[in-house]
Design a protein around this motif. Sequence first.
Motif, PDB file in Angstrom:
ATOM      1  N   SER B  84      -3.230 -21.200  44.906  1.00 19.33           N
ATOM      2  CA  SER B  84      -3.963 -21.480  46.140  1.00 19.33           C
ATOM      3  C   SER B  84      -4.080 -20.266  47.061  1.00 19.33           C
ATOM      4  CB  SER B  84      -3.293 -22.627  46.905  1.00 19.33           C
ATOM      5  OG  SER B  84      -1.941 -22.294  47.220  1.00 19.33           O
ATOM      6  N   ASP B  85      -3.380 -19.184  46.752  1.00 19.54           N
ATOM      7  CA  ASP B  85      -3.494 -17.951  47.543  1.00 19.54           C
ATOM      8  C   ASP B  85      -4.706 -17.119  47.140  1.00 19.54           C
ATOM      9  OD1 ASP B  85       0.094 -17.655  47.499  1.00 19.54           O
ATOM     10  OD2 ASP B  85      -1.187 -18.352  49.150  1.00 19.54           O
ATOM     11  N   THR B  86      -5.426 -17.545  46.136  1.00 14.59           N
ATOM     12  CA  THR B  86      -6.659 -16.865  45.737  1.00 14.59           C
ATOM     13  C   THR B  86      -7.657 -16.934  46.882  1.00 14.59           C
ATOM     14  OG1 THR B  86      -6.353 -17.296  43.381  1.00 14.59           O
ATOM     15  CG2 THR B  86      -8.613 -16.908  44.149  1.00 14.59           C
ATOM     16  N   ALA B  87      -8.043 -15.776  47.401  1.00 15.49           N
ATOM     17  CA  ALA B  87      -8.896 -15.722  48.593  1.00 15.49           C
ATOM     18  C   ALA B  87      -9.208 -14.265  48.917  1.00 15.49           C
ATOM     19  CB  ALA B  87      -8.205 -16.377  49.784  1.00 15.49           C
ATOM     20  N   GLU B  88      -9.997 -14.077  49.984  1.00 13.59           N
ATOM     21  CA  GLU B  88     -10.276 -12.745  50.530  1.00 13.59           C
ATOM     22  C   GLU B  88      -9.383 -12.549  51.748  1.00 13.59           C
ATOM     23  OE1 GLU B  88     -12.772 -10.970  49.071  1.00 13.59           O
ATOM     24  OE2 GLU B  88     -12.863  -9.210  50.374  1.00 13.59           O
ATOM     25  N   TYR B  89      -8.772 -11.363  51.837  1.00 15.22           N
ATOM     26  CA  TYR B  89      -7.852 -11.068  52.935  1.00 15.22           C
ATOM     27  C   TYR B  89      -8.393  -9.886  53.741  1.00 15.22           C
ATOM     28  CZ  TYR B  89      -4.636 -14.242  50.645  1.00 15.22           C
ATOM     29  OH  TYR B  89      -4.062 -15.361  50.098  1.00 15.22           O
ATOM     30  N   PHE B  90      -8.392 -10.055  55.060  1.00 14.09           N
ATOM     31  CA  PHE B  90      -8.919  -9.026  55.948  1.00 14.09           C
ATOM     32  C   PHE B  90      -7.844  -8.572  56.931  1.00 14.09           C
ATOM     33  CE2 PHE B  90     -13.311  -9.004  54.800  1.00 14.09           C
ATOM     34  CZ  PHE B  90     -13.577 -10.276  54.348  1.00 14.09           C
ATOM     35  N   CYS B  91      -7.705  -7.268  57.035  1.00 18.62           N
ATOM     36  CA  CYS B  91      -6.868  -6.657  58.056  1.00 18.62           C
ATOM     37  C   CYS B  91      -7.772  -6.315  59.242  1.00 18.62           C
ATOM     38  CB  CYS B  91      -6.221  -5.400  57.480  1.00 18.62           C
ATOM     39  SG  CYS B  91      -5.139  -4.511  58.618  1.00 18.62           S
ATOM     40  N   ALA B  92      -7.280  -6.502  60.461  1.00 21.65           N
ATOM     41  CA  ALA B  92      -8.095  -6.221  61.635  1.00 21.65           C
ATOM     42  C   ALA B  92      -7.232  -5.598  62.728  1.00 21.65           C
ATOM     43  CB  ALA B  92      -8.757  -7.501  62.159  1.00 21.65           C
TER      44      ALA B  92
END
Lengths: 113, 112
Positions: B84-92
Amino acid sequence: DAGVTQSPTHLIKTRGQHVTLRCSPISGHKSVSWYQQVLGQGPQFIFQYYEKEERGRGNFPDRFSARQFPNYSSELNVNALLLGDSALYLCASSLNRGNYGYTFGSGTRLTVV
Amino acid sequence: AQSVTQLDSQVPVFEEAPVELRCNYSSSVSVYLFWYVQYPNQGLQLLLKYLSGSTLVKGINGFEAEFNKSQTSFHLRKPSVHISDTAEYFCAVSEEDYKLSFGAGTTVTVRA
């Protein structure tokens, strides 16, 4: 409590047309920001409104405009649509100007044909 | 003006293995740092944030990140990932103007 709500969820427009996107912030939140996310990229800042005044503007042409209403909801308007305006438009709200982090809505997917 | 570089565009990882997503930023002033996750066809969900204080920040879903001022980094870690951690991750990052500047994103794909 309802989160940040955006409408519509999807829409298709023709080049040259005008579009209005709407956002309702979390109850009690006074700051609303708009971001554009082109496919495969990170979101880009468009506008920030706080207490109904524009507090920041990103590097977008004058075809993009926005406003915030007395109930803190917001509209993003884009005139003379171009194919390159096709993107996911995200609205984010915050209790104040955002130094504690923003809550994002699910976005409006705009396709310009 | 601030900018963010996410050093890995794609990270494949096996289920229950650890994962680290790297983020570097550039700014001339004090910053606030964030990690967001985006699942397909959804908006952004805040995982964690660094505003001040302890450099080790714990977030939701078992994620944590460490702020390193000397290396201008804010790497995200999870000791054991799930499908379920499959995803896009963004640092900001944001400065005093409070607008967020995002990296290009890291796609995490968790395989069984």
